[in-house]
Each structure stands twice: as C-alpha cells, then as structure tokens.
Design a protein around this motif. Structure first.
Motif, short mmCIF file in Angstrom:
data_model
loop_
_atom_site.label_atom_id
_atom_site.label_comp_id
_atom_site.label_asym_id
_atom_site.label_seq_id
_atom_site.Cartn_x
_atom_site.Cartn_y
_atom_site.Cartn_z
N TRP A 1 45.57 42.57 29.97
CA TRP A 1 44.56 41.39 30.58
C TRP A 1 44.74 41.40 31.99
CZ3 TRP A 1 39.97 39.56 29.96
CH2 TRP A 1 39.57 38.26 30.47
N SER A 2 46.31 41.20 32.61
CA SER A 2 46.56 40.96 33.90
C SER A 2 46.26 41.88 34.56
CB SER A 2 48.14 40.55 33.86
OG SER A 2 48.85 41.74 33.27
N GLN A 3 46.34 43.03 34.35
CA GLN A 3 46.07 44.44 35.17
C GLN A 3 44.59 44.44 35.56
OE1 GLN A 3 47.79 47.51 32.81
NE2 GLN A 3 49.10 48.00 33.83
N LEU A 4 43.83 44.10 34.67
CA LEU A 4 42.44 44.17 34.80
C LEU A 4 42.03 42.87 35.80
CD1 LEU A 4 41.04 44.34 31.14
CD2 LEU A 4 40.55 45.99 32.76
N ASN A 5 42.54 41.81 35.57
CA ASN A 5 42.20 40.72 36.73
C ASN A 5 42.63 41.13 38.17
OD1 ASN A 5 41.16 38.16 35.50
ND2 ASN A 5 42.37 38.89 33.82
N GLN A 6 43.84 41.50 38.10
CA GLN A 6 44.62 42.00 39.53
C GLN A 6 43.39 43.04 40.25
OE1 GLN A 6 48.59 43.36 38.71
NE2 GLN A 6 49.27 41.69 38.22
N ILE A 7 43.04 44.02 39.44
CA ILE A 7 42.06 44.98 39.94
C ILE A 7 40.72 44.41 40.49
CG2 ILE A 7 40.81 47.02 39.44
CD1 ILE A 7 43.28 48.06 37.71
N ALA A 8 40.32 43.45 39.40
CA ALA A 8 39.11 42.72 39.82
C ALA A 8 39.39 41.94 41.12
CB ALA A 8 38.72 41.95 38.76
N GLU A 9 40.29 41.31 41.31
CA GLU A 9 40.70 40.37 42.51
C GLU A 9 40.76 41.30 43.73
OE1 GLU A 9 43.98 38.03 41.63
OE2 GLU A 9 43.09 36.76 40.18
N ARG A 10 41.50 42.37 43.53
CA ARG A 10 41.46 43.41 44.73
C ARG A 10 39.80 44.05 44.94
NH1 ARG A 10 44.67 48.53 43.15
NH2 ARG A 10 42.66 49.02 42.39
N ASN A 11 39.36 44.39 44.15
CA ASN A 11 38.05 44.94 44.27
C ASN A 11 37.06 43.71 45.22
OD1 ASN A 11 38.80 47.43 43.03
ND2 ASN A 11 37.85 46.70 41.35
N GLU A 12 37.31 42.70 44.59
CA GLU A 12 36.35 41.40 45.17
C GLU A 12 36.75 41.22 46.67
OE1 GLU A 12 35.08 36.89 44.12
OE2 GLU A 12 36.51 38.03 43.07
N ARG A 13 38.43 41.20 46.84
CA ARG A 13 38.73 41.38 48.27
C ARG A 13 38.07 42.42 49.33
NH1 ARG A 13 43.64 39.85 46.01
NH2 ARG A 13 44.40 42.18 46.45
N GLU A 14 38.14 43.68 48.78
CA GLU A 14 37.88 44.72 49.45
C GLU A 14 36.31 44.91 49.50
OE1 GLU A 14 40.07 47.94 48.00
OE2 GLU A 14 41.93 47.03 48.77
N GLY A 15 35.36 44.18 48.47
CA GLY A 15 34.14 44.17 48.46
C GLY A 15 33.45 45.37 47.88
N LEU A 16 34.34 46.00 46.91
CA LEU A 16 33.79 47.12 46.20
C LEU A 16 33.09 46.72 44.96
CD1 LEU A 16 37.51 48.94 46.14
CD2 LEU A 16 35.79 49.41 47.68
#
Length: 383
Positions: A247-262
């Motif tokens: 769950w933590s890995q999914l949220n970290q990737i989601a936050e990174r994608n949101e910051r990068e606008g992916l």
C-alpha cells in the motif's frame, strides 16, 4: 443467527479458496514437477497466494452466507413467525451487519498488508527456484541446453558464484541471427529486479554466419539476457506489477506521478489498484446489505438454486467492477468512478429493497412465478 452466518461464511470461503488454489496448481504443474518440490514447499507457495484470492473471495462468501441464511429462514417460515411476534426485519440486521463489518476489516488488513506479504514471498520463492535451477545446470564440461534458445559450455564452472572459464555459447534467442560466442571467462547472474538471467562474457569473440561469409567481432564485455519466465514454465516475473506492491509503494508512486503530471497507462494502473484495494473490502458490507432483501424476494427457492442465483448477482457485480477496471486503465473513465460505481449501485438497490421488504411491500418472485404457472394451466384447461 450470527453463528449460522459465520459457519456458512467459513464453508463458502474455504470451498471457493480450495477450488481456486487447485486451479492455480494445475497452471503451475509443469513448474512444480520440474523443480521436484515437496508437499511443504507447495503448501508454502499456496499460503503465499491465498491473500490474493481471499481479497476477492471474502465479499462473495459474505454475500452467500447472508443470502443462504435468510433464504432458509424465509423458506422455513421463521421470518414470518418472528414478524408475527413483533420482530421487524430491521431487528435482524445486526447479525449481517456485524459479519459484513468483520469481513470488511479482515479484507482491509489483507488489502493493506497481507497481499503485499504474500506476493513478495511468492515472487521471492519463484526467483529462488530460478537461481537453484541455474546453479544445477551449470555443470563443467557439459553442453547445457536447459536455457531455452541457448547452448552453454564451460570447461570450468562454479555453481555458487556463477564464474565460468573457457566459455562457448550458442545464442539462438534472436531468431535467424544465431551467434556463436567464445570467451576465456564469463559469469552467470540473475537480475531479480528485471527477472532476467544475464550471461556476462569478457574478452571474447562473436562468430555470426552471414550470406557472404562469416563475420567475427571482438568484444571486451558482452551480455546475453534471457527472461527468467522461460526457466519457470512461463511464470511471469519481470518488474514488480502494481498488484504485487504494498500500500505504501502504491501511494508513493501515485504521489510521484501526480507531481510529475503523468497520466500514462502505468500511472492509471496504479490509481486503479489503489481504488480496487479500497472498493473490495467495502463490498463485504455492501453485498451483505444487498443480500437481505434479495433473500426475501426469492423466498421459497431451494438452496442449490439460491446458491446459483447469488453467484449470478455477484458475477454481475464483478462484471461491472471488471468493466470499471478496464475503462480506468485505458483512461476512458476516471478510475474512482469506474471502480466505486458497482458499490454505489448495489448499495442503493439494497437500501431500497430493504425499505420495501421491511414494509412488506416487496413482491416474492417465486410466488409470482407460481401464480403465472397456475394461470397458464387454467388457461390451457379452459381451451
């Protein structure tokens, strides 16, 4: 009532889990036979796979237990007797709600912790099997053909470190452009992150047959890569997929994608997986409430037909969920809307049906079918 619900839930969940695990065993039979695994190892692998299946099985087992229990009570006229003594349908709700709540909490634990634990250990077990098989086939002075598309010969080979001396490799993994590689030294290693076996050769030559003759290329370092899946009877390892992440890995990737606008396919898959791990646990409570008026509607139905009926409704729910998954991954629909829509539809339908059943305004499908059948017989007699 709760005791009967819990008993049926354990029976349904255990039976469905056993069937799914047997099906997965049949899919992996070649791998298990080739690796000569013992019963303890097979049992350990099935234990690691259980959280993945339980996340889907707990909601359906919860719905089946509530539906079959209330269907039996309606068929045996226990519900009618309770209503005659002043007990309303709302007073029967605490037991199904308690079961749905407990199942929701259990499914949430599996979703946040158990799923990642099981998939990580299963993946580690698969990688260990690949390493063990690689070490077994690295025998000095023997032409090893266990690697699909590759023939390997080493005059000296250390199975523990993977170091090779006086190496001959026939690489036919690239179709028509097969190459013969000679090198004085090399090494075999496994890349666990990418799921590959890497043959790293040093200070050798590549001999490739061409229409006009033979080409010879010298190299300092040359790598031949092979997918570990080919060593494991087609089981896909590769890079870690969203459904294998914590769950933590999914949220970290989601936050990174949101910051990068992916918003590409991989980013949408992460969003879909996050919502799926929230939707399925709550489905336990939603489907439990939905099953209460459903049992009243089909009062008088035999248990085996009731089981098929409940499975049909869950199949409809899972079809909506799968459609939401597909549309969310392709970007045709927001993942939140696509995955939460089935829960919303079944919750509203269940609450409306519950209100109608409590007021005794809901019609019984079985009785209506009997009236239609009787009417048809009378019409035929008149004719």
């Amino acid at each position: 009532m709760f005791k009967e619900l819990a008993t049926l839930f354990a029976l349904c969940a255990g039976s469905l889990l056993t069937l799914l695990l047997i099906g997965r065993l049949l899919q992996l039979r070649e791998l298990l036979l080739n690796q000569n695994l013992g019963l303890l190892d097979v049992g350990r692998m099935l234990l690691y796979l259980s959280p993945f299946f339980l996340l889907l099985l707990i909601p359906i087992a919860c719905m089946l237990s509530v539906f079959l229990t209330l269907l039996r009570m309606n068929t045996d006229l226990e519900t009618t007797a309770l209503r005659a003594s002043g007990v309303s349908l709302y007073q029967l709700l605490p037991a199904p709600i308690l079961l749905g709540t407990l199942c929701t909490l259990a499914a949430w634990w599996i979703s946040f912790h158990g799923l990642a634990w099981g998939m990580e250990n299963f993946r580690s077990t698969m990688l260990e099997l690949a390493r063990s098989k690689t070490q077994l086939v690295l025998q000095p002075g023997v032409f090893n053909r266990e690697f699909p598309g590759i023939t390997l010969y080493a005059q000296q080979a250390d199975g523990a470190s993977g170091e090779l001396r006086t190496v001959f490799v026939k690489d036919a993994t690239r179709g028509d452009s097969a190459a013969t590689i000679l090198a004085p030294e090399g090494r075999v290693r496994t890349d666990t992150e990418r799921g590959e076996i890497v043959f790293q050769l040093r200070n050798g030559r590549i001999y490739r047959e061409e229409p006009k003759g033979m080409s010879v290329i010298g190299f300092g370092t040359y790598q031949v890569k092979m997918d570990l899946s080919k060593m494991l009877s087609g089981y896909k390892i590769g890079e870690m997929r969203p459904k294998e992440m914590s769950w933590s890995q999914l949220n970290q990737i989601a936050e990174r994608n949101e910051r990068e606008g992916l918003n590409d396919n991989s980013a949408r898959k992460v969003q879909v997986e996050i919502h799926k791990r929230l939707v399925l646990p709550l489905a336990c409570l939603v489907l439990s409430l939905f099953a209460v008026p459903l049992a009243s509607m089909f009062s008088g139905l035999h248990r085996h037909w009731g089981l098929l009926l409940a499975l049909g409704f869950f199949l409809f729910y899972y079809t909506l969920l799968s459609l939401g998954l597909s549309l969310g991954e392709t970007g045709a629909m927001p993942p939140a809307l696509g995955l939460w829509l089935p829960n919303g539809v079944f919750l509203l339908t269940g609450l409306y049906g519950l209100r109608q059943a409590a007021r005794e305004r809901s019609f019984t499908v079985i009785e209506r079918l009997r009236h239609i059948k009787l009417f048809g017989r009378r019409t035929a007699d008149v004719r």
